[in-house]
Design an enzyme around this catalytic site. Structure first.
Site, PDB file in Angstrom:
ATOM      1  N   ASP A  29      54.865  73.381  73.270  1.00  0.00           N
ATOM      2  CA  ASP A  29      54.090  72.135  73.283  1.00  0.00           C
ATOM      3  C   ASP A  29      54.635  71.201  72.212  1.00  0.00           C
ATOM      4  OD1 ASP A  29      50.962  71.389  74.410  1.00  0.00           O
ATOM      5  OD2 ASP A  29      51.781  70.215  72.741  1.00  0.00           O
ATOM      6  N   ILE A  30      54.745  69.932  72.553  1.00  0.00           N
ATOM      7  CA  ILE A  30      55.318  68.944  71.626  1.00  0.00           C
ATOM      8  C   ILE A  30      54.385  68.692  70.435  1.00  0.00           C
ATOM      9  CG2 ILE A  30      54.408  66.806  72.659  1.00  0.00           C
ATOM     10  CD1 ILE A  30      57.371  65.796  72.603  1.00  0.00           C
ATOM     11  N   ASN A  85      42.975  73.395  80.765  1.00  0.00           N
ATOM     12  CA  ASN A  85      42.051  72.267  80.702  1.00  0.00           C
ATOM     13  C   ASN A  85      42.010  71.595  82.067  1.00  0.00           C
ATOM     14  OD1 ASN A  85      41.509  72.573  77.922  1.00  0.00           O
ATOM     15  ND2 ASN A  85      43.436  71.545  77.418  1.00  0.00           N
ATOM     16  N   GLN A  92      42.090  67.220  79.796  1.00  0.00           N
ATOM     17  CA  GLN A  92      43.360  67.312  80.531  1.00  0.00           C
ATOM     18  C   GLN A  92      44.072  65.964  80.485  1.00  0.00           C
ATOM     19  OE1 GLN A  92      43.032  68.251  84.727  1.00  0.00           O
ATOM     20  NE2 GLN A  92      45.218  68.708  84.917  1.00  0.00           N
ATOM     21  N   HIS A  98      48.951  73.617  83.985  1.00  0.00           N
ATOM     22  CA  HIS A  98      49.635  74.296  82.879  1.00  0.00           C
ATOM     23  C   HIS A  98      48.656  75.200  82.153  1.00  0.00           C
ATOM     24  CE1 HIS A  98      48.241  70.306  81.618  1.00  0.00           C
ATOM     25  NE2 HIS A  98      47.978  70.832  80.438  1.00  0.00           N
ATOM     26  N   HIS A 100      48.008  76.896  78.584  1.00  0.00           N
ATOM     27  CA  HIS A 100      48.368  76.908  77.164  1.00  0.00           C
ATOM     28  C   HIS A 100      48.367  78.358  76.687  1.00  0.00           C
ATOM     29  CE1 HIS A 100      47.537  72.510  76.325  1.00  0.00           C
ATOM     30  NE2 HIS A 100      46.837  72.661  77.439  1.00  0.00           N
TER      31      HIS A 100
END
Ligand code: 5GP
Ligand code: ZN
Length: 112
Positions: A29-30, A85, A92, A98, A100
């Site tokens: 994750d960024i 989410n 979201q 996706h 996490h």
């Protein structure tokens, strides 16, 4: 193609990939929310868990198996959390399903 995560799958947008197979891709994750924060996505575009259909069962199962592989590779022996989410109340922001994978610290419950 306008989907951000489809662009990551296509390598049109760079990402730090930690796992890949025919069905799923996992990348960091960024904006990490934990020491390990990896996103696992199906290579098949699924908008979100609320839109998932019977035909997405294979993709959904493969994403969970990929999340397990990520947790093992990241050595999250102390535990980890998987989160999906869905919709505005859950925050979201990207509409390609996706999971996490969060780990490397103790997680509180219930989540905020
Ligand atoms: P959501 O809030 O939809 O459950 O999660 C979307 C996640 O995608 C966020 O945690 C956000 O930091 C991450 N994200 C958004 N854009 C990018 C990107 O371009 N690259 C990566 N690696 N992560 C992103
Ligand atoms: Zn997509």
């Amino acid at each position: 193609m306008s989907c951000l995560f489809c662009k990551i799958i296509a390598r049109e947008i760079p990402s730090d990939i930690v796992f890949e197979n025919d069905h799923a891709l996992a990348f960091r994750d960024i904006h990490p929310a934990a020491p390990t924060h990896v996103l696992v996505i199906p290579k098949k575009h699924v908008h979100g868990i609320a839109e998932a259909e019977e035909g997405d069962v294979e993709a959904l199962g493969q994403v969970l198996l990929a999340a397990r592989a990520v947790a093992a590779r990241e050595k999250l022996e102390g535990g980890f959390r998987l989160a999906i989410n869905n919709g505005p109340d859950a925050g979201q922001t990207v509409f390609h399903l996706h999971v996490h994978v969060l780990g490397g610290r103790a997680m509180s419950w219930p989540p905020g």
